[in-house]
Design an enzyme around this catalytic site. Structure first.
Site, PDB file in Angstrom:
ATOM      1  N   CYS A 258      34.893 -53.916   0.507  1.00 33.86           N
ATOM      2  CA  CYS A 258      34.476 -55.211  -0.020  1.00 33.86           C
ATOM      3  C   CYS A 258      35.484 -56.294   0.352  1.00 33.86           C
ATOM      4  O   CYS A 258      36.234 -56.790  -0.492  1.00 33.86           O
ATOM      5  CB  CYS A 258      34.266 -55.113  -1.525  1.00 33.86           C
TER       6      CYS A 258
ATOM      7  N   PRO B  66      59.725 -46.098  22.189  1.00 39.79           N
ATOM      8  CA  PRO B  66      58.316 -46.475  22.118  1.00 39.79           C
ATOM      9  C   PRO B  66      57.563 -45.698  21.041  1.00 39.79           C
ATOM     10  O   PRO B  66      57.935 -44.573  20.706  1.00 39.79           O
ATOM     11  CB  PRO B  66      57.778 -46.104  23.505  1.00 39.79           C
TER      12      PRO B  66
END
Ligand code: ADP
Ligand code: ASP
Ligand code: MG
Length: 874
Positions: A820, A751
């Site tokens: 942006c 994990p």
């Protein structure tokens, strides 16, 4: 329609209509609730109350069997009488005094000469007895409790509309609409009834001929709505056996969400398409007269329920999924006259002739298919055969029955199509007879065989949430899950950062954006996994967060490390120079040859996943011991981009080529010591693990040399309040079972997210707060460059204003970054303190996995700094 004048309203305090359904009137303590609620409403408003009741639960079914001509009418009558007498005993009332006359009237109806031919007027009278009985016993009980209740016969107040020209005889008597515009004097007469609180029957009305008419099954809701409209009531409350209207029938979909607030149009669509909780005809009278409605739970009267009114927010997205059974599809094929003007009119004329009201329509040049809704029509075999016979003259007729219509309801359905891939793929497994999209853009319906619909709704509901088509984060519309209301949900643990607020604020002041990792949380997760006895080997997938302090903490906890690149390998050994290479896995994807060679040189256990590399670079692998990653042919995960199994995925050796791989390995003297599969990330389906182990064990036996099954990672964490913590106990029990079935193999896990996601937060500073066209945005100095998951996966992260943690979250903001890109959004419509302002310290939660690890300097913005907290809260 005359509205209530303010003077009238003030004088009377207004009316409130309370309707109680079958289960709500079948137990003594619920009658106590009814009395208490009625009095409370009257007291609260200084107004008056009308209580509308259904028959005791199951009674209308019995009466329907009788009106349908059941053979055992006498036994049914006896049972009905016994049922009412027993209930009166429970209410400590004298049965003969209270119901003697009514029971005698019902027996008289059954002995009536009309009973032989069962005309519709007789049927209506019989059906109406259930409500007459329940309202009578209720009035007696409430009065016995000292409450000022008057009983009234609903037929004196509700008039069925005159028959419509095309209405069938059946619906003119057994599914009537009523007038809801009050005549002059109606309200005054009504108000002249002396008692402050009144009780009456749902379901029944006065027919034009002076006899009884009924409003159709479930019609008591509509009785209440008519009275609400006629009275210009303050509110109509529908009290039932669920705490509101849900995003699906909660008895079929326990994860269905409460719909806290709805507009009339969406509520109408949800009820028309099958949510039995409200009778479909009950919405219009309230909508037209502007009376708010509420759906509430008699057993839990303090729960909030659903409010339906004019001022509900309009939120686009799927609000509910509903299902109607018993739908009949009639399809007419090879219509010879398709080029002629008016051929559709000819087809529909026949439906009119047979008094059938058509629901959905699909047409092509040579076929017309229509659906008939059982709640709007008498769909007897006789009616359908007669219709089919007439339609034969036009074309080849097919009647498909029984079908289920499954409908997604919500505003802006057409612009949601891109969010429905899974919905379409689930339906792809069934035979879809018809797809219909309403012209009001409020619904999308799929008609399939009824048998195929079983078990489908929970899957569809989950898919709608996962794909963002059902915007459950919209707290104005969606409330808790049904299971949660019933206390059957494991809550998320309290996050560590609430106790570390002071230290975090100091760190935020020192500079943002900044990741902060909480080592005690990492250790706690590690220990939870160590407690899973069935797992023999644990590796941490360092790609989730390679911070050296985290690697050290996890190695200290007994974890090995799993690396996917040479860079990660070097990083791991640099952070932990004394790390035993036996505790390191190397599991790359499409890596260059030298990475494999260096990994072998470092002593790591290498996993490969294709035959081609053995063919091309035999000398790199000759004589080595390897693990093999197999693609089991199917995948799973929280988003399609993290689904790592199946044909479309680049990972893993195709199961079809395992034999070829084994053969090649043998010629090179390569030993296959472990098998690995990883199907995806954030996998929540329990059965997935068991299936995967069984499949891997099957391959392992065939190969012979395998001792370890590596089942990968993919353990989810609860990112949103909507998620439950991963059920580790169930998982552990499943793996224990696997070990028992396949004792020859040791299990390994790797994990990443589970160990570190909750341990990390991203701290940012609010830069600007800007309103534009009604949307309020708060900008952060961290954007998608710092945390990519929301932009990449539409991932949810909780966001809080750490500076104003004690203030109520009464504002609503889109939380955006400074990059942006239009996808630079951390969350839309997030609840935050209304005063949120520039320079506030903001916290993005659960950012410990794939946060800094995926960050970039895009737009030349610096990477966040990183801090580690250990030890007690400061
Ligand atoms: P009553 O007897 O009070 O009129 P009904 O049985 O007619 O109650 O309606 C309540 C039932 O409606 C619930 O028990 C539930 O099973 C069913 N139902 C179907 N769809 C929905 C939904 N979307 N939300 C809530 N309940 C639903
Ligand atoms: N008793 C009627 C029925 O069961 C009406 C109602 O309960 O709403 O259909
Ligand atoms: Mg009902």
């Amino acid at each position: 329609m005359s509205a209530v004048s303010p003077a009238q309203d003030a004088a009377s305090g207004g009316w409130i209509v309370l309707k109680f359904g079958g289960t709500s009137v079948s137990r003594r303590h619920r009658w106590d609730t009814i009395g208490r609620l009625a009095k409370k409403r009257a007291d609260e408003t200084g107004g008056r109350v009308v209580v509308v009741v259904s028959a005791l639960s199951g009674v209308t079914n019995e009466l329907t069997a009788i009106t349908d001509g059941a053979a055992d009418t006498a036994q049914r009558m006896d049972a009905l009488e016994r049922r009412h007498r027993e209930f009166l005993a429970e209410l400590e009332l004298d049965a003969d005094a209270v119901l003697g006359e009514r029971l005698a009237a019902l027996r008289a109806l059954l002995a009536d000469p009309r009973a032989a031919s069962r005309p519709l007027d007789w049927q209506a009278e019989v059906l109406g007895q259930g409500e007459l009985l329940s309202s009578t016993l209720g009035a007696a009980y409430l009065r016995a409790q000292g409450l000022d209740f008057g009983w009234m016969d609903a037929r004196d107040w509700l008039d069925a509309l005159p028959p419509q020209p095309n209405q069938s005889e059946w619906s003119r008597r057994l599914s009537v609409n009523c007038r809801w515009e009050a005549d002059d004097g109606w309200r005054e007469r009504f108000a002249a009834q002396p008692a402050r609180m009144l009780i009456t029957q749902g379901f029944i009305a006065r027919h034009q001929d002076g006899g009884t008419a009924v409003l159709g099954r479930g019609g008591s809701d509509t009785s209440a709505a008519y009275l609400g409209a006629l009275l210009g009531a303050r509110r109509v409350e529908i009290w039932t056996d669920v705490p509101g209207m849900f995003s699906a029938n909660p008895r079929e979909v326990p994860d269905a969400r409460l719909l806290s607030r709805l507009g009339y149009a969406e509520a109408q669509e949800i009820t028309t398409t099958g949510a039995k909780v409200l009778h479909p005809r009950s919405i219009k009278p309230c909508r037209d007269s502007g009376v708010p409605m509420a759906v509430l739970d008699t057993e839990n009267p303090d729960l909030f329920g659903t409010v339906i009114d004019r001022s509900a927010a309009t939120v686009p997205g799927v609000k509910a999924i509903s299902r109607r059974n018993g739908v009949v599809l009639v399809s007419v094929e090879d219509i010879g006259m398709w080029q002629q003007v008016g051929y559709l009119a000819d087809v529909f004329e026949l439906f009119r002739t047979h008094g059938l009201s058509v629901d959905m329509i699909g047409t092509s040049q040579t076929n017309v298919t229509v659906s008939l809704d059982p709640s709007e029509n008498l769909l007897s075999q006789d009616v359908l055969s007669a219709l089919a016979q007439d339609l034969q003259k036009i074309g080849r007729v097919k009647v498909i029955v029984p079908c289920a219509a499954i409908t997604l309801v919500g505003r802006g359905m057409r612009s949601l199509l891109h969010r429905l891939p899974e919905v379409f793929s689930r339906f792809g497994h069934e035979r879809v007879h018809m797809i219909s999209q309403s012209s009001n853009d409020l619904n999308l319906t799929f008609v399939i065989d009824e048998a195929d619909a079983d078990g489908l709704l929970p899957q569809l509901h989950a898919a709608l949430i996962d794909n963002g088509a059902m915007p459950v984060q919209e707290a104005e519309v969606f409330g808790p899950r049904w299971r949660e209301i019933n206390g059957a949900v494991r809550p998320r643990p309290r996050p560590w950062w609430r106790g570390e607020r002071r230290r975090l604020l100091d760190l935020a002041r020192a500079g943002t954006p900044r990741y902060v990792y909480h080592l005690p949380t990492v250790r706690e997760r590690a220990r939870q996994l160590k407690a899973v006895a069935a797992v023999d080997h644990r590796y941490y997938a360092i790609k989730a967060n390679p911070h050296p302090a985290i690697l050290r903490a996890l190695v200290d906890e007994g974890f090995g490390l799993e690396c996917v690149s040479l860079g990660e390998l070097r990083h791991a050994f640099a952070a932990l120079p004394h790390l035993d290479p036996k505790r390191v896995l190397f599991t790359p994807s499409f890596a260059p040859r030298e990475e494999y060679e260096q990994a072998f040189a470092l002593g790591a256990t290498v996993t490969v996943d294709n035959v081609e590399l053995l063919q091309r670079w035999p000398e790199t692998f000759r004589g080595r011991s390897l693990w093999l990653r197999i693609d089991l042919g199917h995948g799973d995960g929280h988003h399609e981009k993290v689904n790592t199994g199946g044909k479309a995925a680049k990972f893993g050796l195709s199961a079809a080529r395992v034999d070829e791989f084994v053969e090649r390995a043998r010629t090179l003297g390569v030993a296959i010591a472990g098998l690995h599969a990883h199907l995806g990330s954030g996998v929540e389906t329990a059965g997935h693990w068991r299936l995967m182990c069984d499949e891997l064990a099957g391959f392992a036996r065939r190969i012979g040399s395998v001792g370890i099954l590596d089942i990968g990672g993919g353990l989810p964490i609860p990112y949103s309040a909507d998620d439950e913590p991963f059920d580790l106990e169930a998982w552990a029990a499943g793996l224990a079972e696997v070990r028992q079935v396949h004792p020859a193999f040791e299990l390994a896990i790797e994990p990443g997210r589970f160990l570190v996601a909750e341990a990390g937060v991203l701290l940012a500073r609010a830069t600007q707060v800007v309103e534009k066209d009604g949307v309020l945005r708060v900008g952060l100095d961290a954007g998608m460059n710092a945390l990519l998951r929301p932009a990449l996966y539409d991932a949810w992260h909780d966001i809080v204003n750490l500076s104003r943690l004690d203030e109520a979250d009464e504002g609503m903001f889109d939380v955006v970054g400074p990059i942006c890109e239009s996808s630079d959004i951390f969350g839309r419509r997030r609840r935050l303190p209304a005063a949120t302002a520039p320079d506030d310290a903001m916290l993005v939660a659960d950012a410990g996995a794939y946060g800094q690890a995926m960050a970039s300097t895009y737009n030349q913005r610096a990477l966040p700094v990183e801090d580690v907290l250990d030890g007690a809260a400061g």
